[in-house]
Design a protein around this motif. Sequence first.
Motif, short mmCIF file in Angstrom:
data_model
loop_
_atom_site.label_atom_id
_atom_site.label_comp_id
_atom_site.label_asym_id
_atom_site.label_seq_id
_atom_site.Cartn_x
_atom_site.Cartn_y
_atom_site.Cartn_z
N ASP A 1 12.44 4.33 7.74
CA ASP A 1 11.71 2.79 7.49
C ASP A 1 11.48 2.22 8.98
O ASP A 1 12.08 2.46 10.03
CB ASP A 1 12.66 1.96 6.79
N GLY A 2 10.46 1.36 9.10
CA GLY A 2 10.05 0.80 10.28
C GLY A 2 9.48 -0.69 10.06
O GLY A 2 9.17 -1.24 9.06
N THR A 3 9.58 -1.51 11.28
CA THR A 3 9.46 -2.71 11.40
C THR A 3 8.35 -2.77 12.36
O THR A 3 8.44 -2.34 13.43
CB THR A 3 10.40 -3.67 11.38
N LEU A 4 7.25 -3.74 12.28
CA LEU A 4 6.22 -3.96 13.22
C LEU A 4 6.06 -5.61 13.45
O LEU A 4 6.01 -6.29 12.55
CB LEU A 4 4.84 -3.61 12.79
N TRP A 5 6.32 -6.12 14.79
CA TRP A 5 6.56 -7.47 15.05
C TRP A 5 5.62 -7.81 16.11
O TRP A 5 4.73 -7.03 16.81
CB TRP A 5 7.94 -7.64 15.73
N SER A 6 5.15 -9.06 15.67
CA SER A 6 4.29 -9.78 16.82
C SER A 6 5.35 -10.60 17.67
O SER A 6 6.07 -11.44 17.11
CB SER A 6 3.16 -10.58 16.32
N MET A 7 5.10 -10.37 19.11
CA MET A 7 6.19 -10.90 19.84
C MET A 7 5.28 -11.96 21.04
O MET A 7 5.32 -11.48 22.18
CB MET A 7 6.95 -10.17 20.53
N PRO A 8 5.05 -13.24 20.34
CA PRO A 8 4.25 -13.97 21.45
C PRO A 8 5.23 -14.66 22.71
O PRO A 8 6.30 -14.62 22.12
CB PRO A 8 3.75 -15.03 20.50
N ASP A 9 4.53 -14.68 23.75
CA ASP A 9 5.50 -14.95 24.83
C ASP A 9 5.80 -16.60 24.63
O ASP A 9 6.91 -17.09 25.26
CB ASP A 9 4.57 -15.06 26.12
N THR B 1 4.67 3.94 2.29
CA THR B 1 4.38 2.57 1.95
C THR B 1 4.48 1.64 2.80
O THR B 1 5.39 1.95 3.71
CB THR B 1 5.67 2.50 0.80
N THR B 2 3.69 0.98 3.07
CA THR B 2 3.61 -0.12 3.85
C THR B 2 3.19 -1.64 3.14
O THR B 2 2.81 -1.75 2.33
CB THR B 2 2.38 -0.18 4.95
N TYR B 3 4.30 -2.64 3.42
CA TYR B 3 4.07 -3.92 2.94
C TYR B 3 3.72 -4.76 4.10
O TYR B 3 4.13 -4.79 5.33
CB TYR B 3 5.41 -4.42 2.53
N PHE B 4 2.58 -5.34 3.88
CA PHE B 4 1.71 -6.28 4.75
C PHE B 4 2.57 -7.83 4.56
O PHE B 4 2.09 -8.39 3.63
CB PHE B 4 0.43 -6.20 4.71
N LEU C 1 5.18 -8.79 10.96
CA LEU C 1 3.85 -8.46 10.40
C LEU C 1 3.69 -7.33 9.17
O LEU C 1 3.05 -7.53 8.33
CB LEU C 1 2.91 -7.94 11.61
N ALA C 2 4.85 -6.33 9.44
CA ALA C 2 4.58 -5.36 8.11
C ALA C 2 6.11 -4.69 8.31
O ALA C 2 6.66 -4.61 9.49
CB ALA C 2 3.70 -4.47 8.56
N THR C 3 6.36 -4.27 7.05
CA THR C 3 7.51 -2.90 7.07
C THR C 3 6.83 -1.90 6.44
O THR C 3 6.08 -2.04 5.48
CB THR C 3 8.83 -3.75 6.11
N THR C 4 7.58 -0.85 7.00
CA THR C 4 6.91 0.53 6.25
C THR C 4 8.35 1.47 6.01
O THR C 4 9.11 1.46 6.62
CB THR C 4 6.01 1.22 7.51
N HIS C 5 7.73 2.29 5.20
CA HIS C 5 8.82 3.42 4.60
C HIS C 5 8.13 4.62 4.30
O HIS C 5 6.88 4.46 3.97
CB HIS C 5 9.60 2.90 3.21
N GLN C 6 9.05 5.66 4.57
CA GLN C 6 8.14 7.07 4.44
C GLN C 6 9.17 7.99 3.83
O GLN C 6 10.60 7.88 4.05
CB GLN C 6 8.19 7.55 5.58
N LEU C 7 8.81 9.09 2.88
CA LEU C 7 9.66 10.01 2.72
C LEU C 7 9.00 11.47 3.43
O LEU C 7 7.97 11.37 3.26
CB LEU C 7 9.54 10.26 1.01
N PHE D 1 0.66 -1.02 0.07
CA PHE D 1 0.21 0.11 -0.10
C PHE D 1 0.79 1.31 -0.07
O PHE D 1 1.65 1.38 0.78
CB PHE D 1 -1.04 0.06 1.29
N THR D 2 0.77 2.30 -0.80
CA THR D 2 1.50 3.39 -1.03
C THR D 2 0.40 4.61 -0.97
O THR D 2 -0.57 4.37 -1.90
CB THR D 2 2.23 3.58 -2.25
N ILE D 3 0.58 5.53 -0.23
CA ILE D 3 -0.33 6.84 -0.30
C ILE D 3 0.68 8.00 -0.43
O ILE D 3 1.65 8.03 0.35
CB ILE D 3 -1.12 6.93 0.99
N ASN D 4 0.20 9.05 -1.14
CA ASN D 4 0.98 10.24 -1.55
C ASN D 4 0.27 11.34 -0.97
O ASN D 4 -0.95 11.31 -1.54
CB ASN D 4 1.47 10.58 -2.84
#
Length: 270
Positions: free
Chosen positions: A242-250, A207-210, A257-263, A59-62
Amino acid sequence: MSHVLDEAISVVPVADGVVRATTHPAYANMVGPFGGVTAATVVQAIASRPDVLGEPLAFTINYAAPIADGQWDLHLAIVRTNRTNQHWLFRIVQNAATVSTGTAVFGLHRPTWSSTEAQPPVVPPAADVEPVDFPEFIAWAANYDMRFVVGGLADGASEDSTSTMWIRDLPERPLDYPALASIADSFYPRIFLRHGTFTPAGTISLTTYFHATPDELAAHGTDHLLATARAARFGNGHFDQDGTLWSMPDDGEPVLLATTHQLVYFKDPQ
């Protein structure tokens, strides 16, 4: 009772291929609405279409101009549908002017070989990290429980633009693709951390990659996500992050879960 995020991303059809949304005061930002909730609205609108194929993959949004408070129209069009993926174009129109453009790829998840090369940072549990409050003029932040391990707004100027935090919706809400799209934009501009102060800045393109499957989102439930972001280069009025989003189960392995990038554009502090 519906969650405030569900209220904020709701749309109504107004014409063939056009739905109407309304900004929500709970997700107000310094200028216009929080970009993450706008992204979540588009993801939800496409996912709700009867002709959609699968789940969001990219997904990309400008953000061409700020969205003003009030109603805005989302124009959706399928460019092509293949066997396993589907390509969309969209425009956000307000007062007869285009304020955002973008693309989305939806698709089917197929069982294949898999490997995750990225690794999450080593951090204390969310319960051991104190939540933080943002200033009142950043209204959208009140909808999230954010617990900074490093790189919080109150940490002062830093030579390292990295922020790592635990984050989830407040009140708690089961994680789904729109919520993930919104949280992907929850990293404040990295220039704030480098200078240790608020600086005029705003996202131009997100931009986010799911990577998450529906089963992985369901397994995550309402737990905190582990989120980390950093920039690569600042200069000439722009920077990336840029960023990363993690699920961290015990009781299991981390799941990316997702990586994301911005300008992002910025102005030097006055």
